[in-house]
Design a protein around this motif. Structure first.
Motif, PDB file in Angstrom:
ATOM      1  N   UNK A  46      46.661  50.331 -21.336  1.00  0.00           N
ATOM      2  CA  UNK A  46      47.319  49.580 -22.372  1.00  0.00           C
ATOM      3  C   UNK A  46      48.519  50.228 -23.201  1.00  0.00           C
ATOM      4  N   UNK A  47      48.715  51.468 -22.593  1.00  0.00           N
ATOM      5  CA  UNK A  47      49.595  52.412 -23.678  1.00  0.00           C
ATOM      6  C   UNK A  47      50.956  52.792 -22.836  1.00  0.00           C
ATOM      7  N   UNK A  48      51.987  52.818 -23.641  1.00  0.00           N
ATOM      8  CA  UNK A  48      53.041  53.443 -23.122  1.00  0.00           C
ATOM      9  C   UNK A  48      52.701  55.045 -23.977  1.00  0.00           C
ATOM     10  N   UNK A  78      51.712  51.707 -28.149  1.00  0.00           N
ATOM     11  CA  UNK A  78      52.513  52.888 -28.055  1.00  0.00           C
ATOM     12  C   UNK A  78      51.562  54.067 -28.657  1.00  0.00           C
ATOM     13  N   UNK A  79      51.787  55.336 -27.911  1.00  0.00           N
ATOM     14  CA  UNK A  79      50.929  56.488 -28.534  1.00  0.00           C
ATOM     15  C   UNK A  79      51.776  57.702 -28.093  1.00  0.00           C
ATOM     16  N   UNK A  80      51.582  58.827 -29.185  1.00  0.00           N
ATOM     17  CA  UNK A  80      52.641  60.154 -28.865  1.00  0.00           C
ATOM     18  C   UNK A  80      51.419  60.928 -28.392  1.00  0.00           C
ATOM     19  N   UNK A  81      51.492  61.581 -27.431  1.00  0.00           N
ATOM     20  CA  UNK A  81      50.366  62.576 -27.015  1.00  0.00           C
ATOM     21  C   UNK A  81      50.975  64.069 -27.142  1.00  0.00           C
ATOM     22  N   UNK A 100      49.084  50.006 -35.349  1.00  0.00           N
ATOM     23  CA  UNK A 100      49.052  50.026 -33.968  1.00  0.00           C
ATOM     24  C   UNK A 100      47.385  50.167 -33.876  1.00  0.00           C
ATOM     25  N   UNK A 101      46.984  51.150 -34.248  1.00  0.00           N
ATOM     26  CA  UNK A 101      45.365  51.674 -34.181  1.00  0.00           C
ATOM     27  C   UNK A 101      44.680  50.323 -34.635  1.00  0.00           C
ATOM     28  N   UNK A 106      40.876  46.125 -33.118  1.00  0.00           N
ATOM     29  CA  UNK A 106      40.498  44.389 -33.184  1.00  0.00           C
ATOM     30  C   UNK A 106      40.298  44.116 -31.701  1.00  0.00           C
ATOM     31  N   UNK A 107      41.356  44.573 -30.899  1.00  0.00           N
ATOM     32  CA  UNK A 107      41.185  44.253 -29.516  1.00  0.00           C
ATOM     33  C   UNK A 107      39.578  44.583 -28.833  1.00  0.00           C
ATOM     34  N   UNK A 108      39.376  45.873 -28.966  1.00  0.00           N
ATOM     35  CA  UNK A 108      38.176  46.560 -28.692  1.00  0.00           C
ATOM     36  C   UNK A 108      36.875  45.631 -29.496  1.00  0.00           C
TER      37      UNK A 108
END
Length: 135
Positions: A46-48, A78-81, A100-101, A106-108
């Motif tokens: 689910x992430x870029x 989106x997330x930065x790694x 975003x978090x 909420x989805x979880x």
């Protein structure tokens, strides 16, 4: 190739290998597409994912880039790694902005409630498995 580019490529390769082993065997590095980039690695559910291995960390620009790339990739998050200096891959940071978090949490929450309602025993087994992994 510059030393900084080599370091970034090495981080992308290491993180992709880590994700393949621990999350999704189909994860792969993406070809860069300029203004329409879709993140550095696909396959993080689910992430870029925008990967960064830099001496000076600038979270605000990383998150803005990751969120743009999530839109391009058709992903909801989106997330930065970010590579942690002098540490292994599993010690790096996955960073999202608060909005975003909260959407992800909420989805979880909603998906867990739906699974509890539909298949409580399955939900219970998954919950136990993840609690054990955190111990």
């Amino acid at each position: 190739m510059t030393a900084a580019k080599r370091k970034g490529t090495a981080w992308e390769s290491a993180w992709t290998a880590y994700i393949r082993e621990h999350h999704n065997p189909e994860a792969h590095r993406n070809v860069q597409m300029g203004a329409k980039d879709i993140g550095d690695v696909s396959g993080y559910y689910l992430h870029a994912a925008e990967l960064k291995a830099e001496k000076t960390i600038t979270l605000s620009s990383y998150i803005a880039q990751a969120n743009r790339e999530a839109v391009h990739a058709g992903q909801p998050y989106g997330c930065a790694v970010v590579k942690r200096r002098m540490k292994g891959t599993g010690d790096g940071y996955v960073v999202r902005d608060v909005a975003t978090d909260v959407r992800l949490m909420n989805r979880m929450r909603d998906m867990e409630e739906a699974l509890k309602d539909a298949a409580f025993d399955r939900w219970y087994d998954i919950d136990e498995e993840h609690r054990r992994a955190a111990a």
